[in-house]
Enzyme design. Structure first.
Site, PDB file in Angstrom:
ATOM      1  N   GLN A 199       6.161   5.462   0.858  1.00 50.91           N
ATOM      2  CA  GLN A 199       7.088   5.559  -0.273  1.00 50.91           C
ATOM      3  C   GLN A 199       6.919   6.901  -0.988  1.00 50.91           C
ATOM      4  OE1 GLN A 199       6.731   2.096  -2.799  1.00 50.91           O
ATOM      5  NE2 GLN A 199       6.861   0.699  -1.054  1.00 50.91           N
ATOM      6  N   TYR A 204       1.119   7.412  -5.267  1.00 50.46           N
ATOM      7  CA  TYR A 204       1.511   7.467  -6.679  1.00 50.46           C
ATOM      8  C   TYR A 204       0.326   8.005  -7.493  1.00 50.46           C
ATOM      9  CZ  TYR A 204       5.355   4.351  -5.287  1.00 50.46           C
ATOM     10  OH  TYR A 204       6.466   3.800  -4.689  1.00 50.46           O
ATOM     11  N   ARG A 211      -5.763   3.486 -13.225  1.00 48.97           N
ATOM     12  CA  ARG A 211      -6.595   2.823 -12.202  1.00 48.97           C
ATOM     13  C   ARG A 211      -8.071   2.935 -12.577  1.00 48.97           C
ATOM     14  NH1 ARG A 211      -3.211   6.077  -8.129  1.00 48.97           N
ATOM     15  NH2 ARG A 211      -1.508   4.662  -7.610  1.00 48.97           N
ATOM     16  N   TYR A 227       2.592  -5.905  -6.839  1.00 49.61           N
ATOM     17  CA  TYR A 227       3.301  -4.658  -6.539  1.00 49.61           C
ATOM     18  C   TYR A 227       2.248  -3.599  -6.197  1.00 49.61           C
ATOM     19  CZ  TYR A 227       7.055  -6.975  -9.235  1.00 49.61           C
ATOM     20  OH  TYR A 227       7.985  -7.842  -9.738  1.00 49.61           O
ATOM     21  N   ASP A 249       2.599  -7.219  -2.047  1.00 51.93           N
ATOM     22  CA  ASP A 249       3.711  -6.267  -2.041  1.00 51.93           C
ATOM     23  C   ASP A 249       4.679  -6.717  -0.956  1.00 51.93           C
ATOM     24  OD1 ASP A 249       3.956  -3.176  -3.297  1.00 51.93           O
ATOM     25  OD2 ASP A 249       5.220  -3.549  -1.540  1.00 51.93           O
ATOM     26  N   CYS A 338       7.827   2.050 -14.979  1.00 46.86           N
ATOM     27  CA  CYS A 338       8.057   3.435 -14.550  1.00 46.86           C
ATOM     28  C   CYS A 338       9.527   3.834 -14.709  1.00 46.86           C
ATOM     29  CB  CYS A 338       7.601   3.624 -13.114  1.00 46.86           C
ATOM     30  SG  CYS A 338       8.513   2.599 -11.945  1.00 46.86           S
TER      31      CYS A 338
END
Ligand code: SAH
Length: 394
Positions: A199, A204, A211, A227, A249, A338
């Site tokens: 992706q 990301y 995190r 997700y 996911d 986001c």
């Protein structure tokens, strides 16, 4: 260098003067000469009363018709100019990080409107998301080559925003080749990514600091990474001592990469992956009476345009309500948004309501955005698109 003139309509220069980098097509005098310019051309913007304002990259076919590239009207947009912008972006990242894994260029905020560059050591992945950047492609590649001499440069020109600029979808190597997955290190954990098929650019980076924060709370905990994509949150929690991580996911590739990264770090026994719709998983886990010490929910944007705002906001409330019951007593909920057109307060409000609906009280531990390799443009609030809230529930 003299660039073709493009004139704003009278009174339409206020936003630009206040520092905003965009001019919309209805704010310009679209003369035949301007209309005939090839998309991406540098132009000189003039106010309605004929004063030069800035140099911009112009696209007569886009709603965002001009993106300011410099306020210096005498500048020349050439190889040296592009290299100076990239070098400045690089110097900032080198001050911020010890290792060469970061977002190197964050578009408007780094003075290269529409350009995203993520660096994975000696592999560089670019998204040229404006006609201007597409036009500058050879200069960008040249500058990256001079500054970093990377082993491979990938162009991930398949983001939907390119369509708004009249640009084709393509994924291509501008340099070198990739013989398999690429590695990156974030907060001490090694991840495998796929810059060609994955992706966005493959990773990301924006969630790096969130995190790390979640990982601080993770020792001996069970973690639900909803997700998850390739389990950036979950595996960093595992590395910090989490007992078990369940990553959910709908992306098969994301979950395969999560597995491969878990193995690479010797944590495979503590990672379980499930390919499932997130809301379906939450329902199922709820009916199984599962509880987690930490729940992370990092959904795709529920709001993609202003039109979708009301409906999309309800999605965040629903998500918080659904996750609330899965969080153990004194557990943690980290929930993100986001969507660039959702203001932080609106998101925080929906989450608060969702938790109230779920009958969960708590304390807000952290309200944060993206890490500093995703700087915000001071006049473009939507460039600070990421919102992450971390709650300790009662
Ligand atoms: N948390 C990840 C990034 C998540 S991006 C990280 O830290 O890297 C959003 C993810 O939501 C994507 O991986 C996408 O595949 C997934 N997704 C989108 N819709 C979904 C759905 N309905 N159910 C489950 N996953 C979904």
């Amino acid at each position: 260098m003299r660039y073709p003139p493009v004139h704003l309509l009278p009174g339409q220069d206020r936003r630009l003067r206040a520092g905003h980098p965009w001019i919309y097509s209805n704010e310009l005098r679209m003369e035949a000469a301007a209309k005939a310019l090839p998309p991406g051309e540098p132009v000189c913007l003039f106010s309605g009363d004929g004063r030069p304002l800035a140099l911009a990259l112009f696209n007569p076919h886009s709603l965002i018709a001009a993106r300011v590239i410099t306020r210096n009207k005498d500048a020349t947009i050439d190889a040296a100019f592009v290299e100076r912008r990239l070098a400045r972006a690089l110097r900032l990242r080198e001050r911020l990080f010890d290792l060469p894994y970061y977002r190197l260029v964050h578009a408007e905020a780094d003075g290269l409107p529409g350009l995203v560059v993520d660096r994975f050591g000696d592999v560089v992945v670019c998204q040229l998301n404006s006609a201007g950047m597409a036009t500058l492609e050879p200069l960008i590649i040249e500058a990256l080559e001079r500054l970093l001499a990377p082993r491979a440069i990938v162009l991930r020109n398949d983001s939907p925003v390119r369509e708004l600029e009249g640009l084709a979808q393509e994924v291509r190597l501008a340099k070198g080749s990739l013989g398999g997955p690429v590695e990156l290190v974030e907060n001490g954990v090694t991840f495998l990514i796929d810059p060609l098929e994955g992706q966005k650019t493959g990773w990301y980076y924006d969630q790096r600091e969130n995190r790390a924060f979640v990982a601080r709370l993770a020792r001996d905990q069970t973690v639900l990474d909803l997700y998850s994509y390739s389990a950036g949150f979950g595996l960093q929690a595992a590395a910090a001592g989490a007992a078990h991580v369940l990553a959910v996911d709908r992306s098969q590739l994301g979950l395969e990469l999560a597995r491969a990264s878990a193995e690479r770090n010797g944590m495979a026994a503590r990672l379980e992956v499930v390919r499932e719709d997130a809301f379906a998983a939450v329902d199922r886990l709820g009916s199984e009476k599962r509880r987690f010490g930490i729940v992370v929910a990092d959904p795709p944007a529920f709001v993609r345009s202003k039109k979708e705002l009301k409906q999309g906001l309800r999605g965040y409330r629903k998500l918080a309500r659904a996750c609330g019951p899965l969080v153990a007593e004194e557990g943690i909920l980290a929930i993100s948004c986001c969507a660039h057109n959702v203001p932080e307060d609106a998101f925080a409000d929906e989450v608060r309501r969702g938790l109230r609906d779920a009958g969960r009280g708590g304390r807000l531990l952290r309200r944060a955005g993206a890490g500093p390799d995703h700087p915000g443009h001071p006049a473009l609030p939507e460039s600070a698109y990421l919102k992450c809230l971390v709650y300790a529930l009662d």
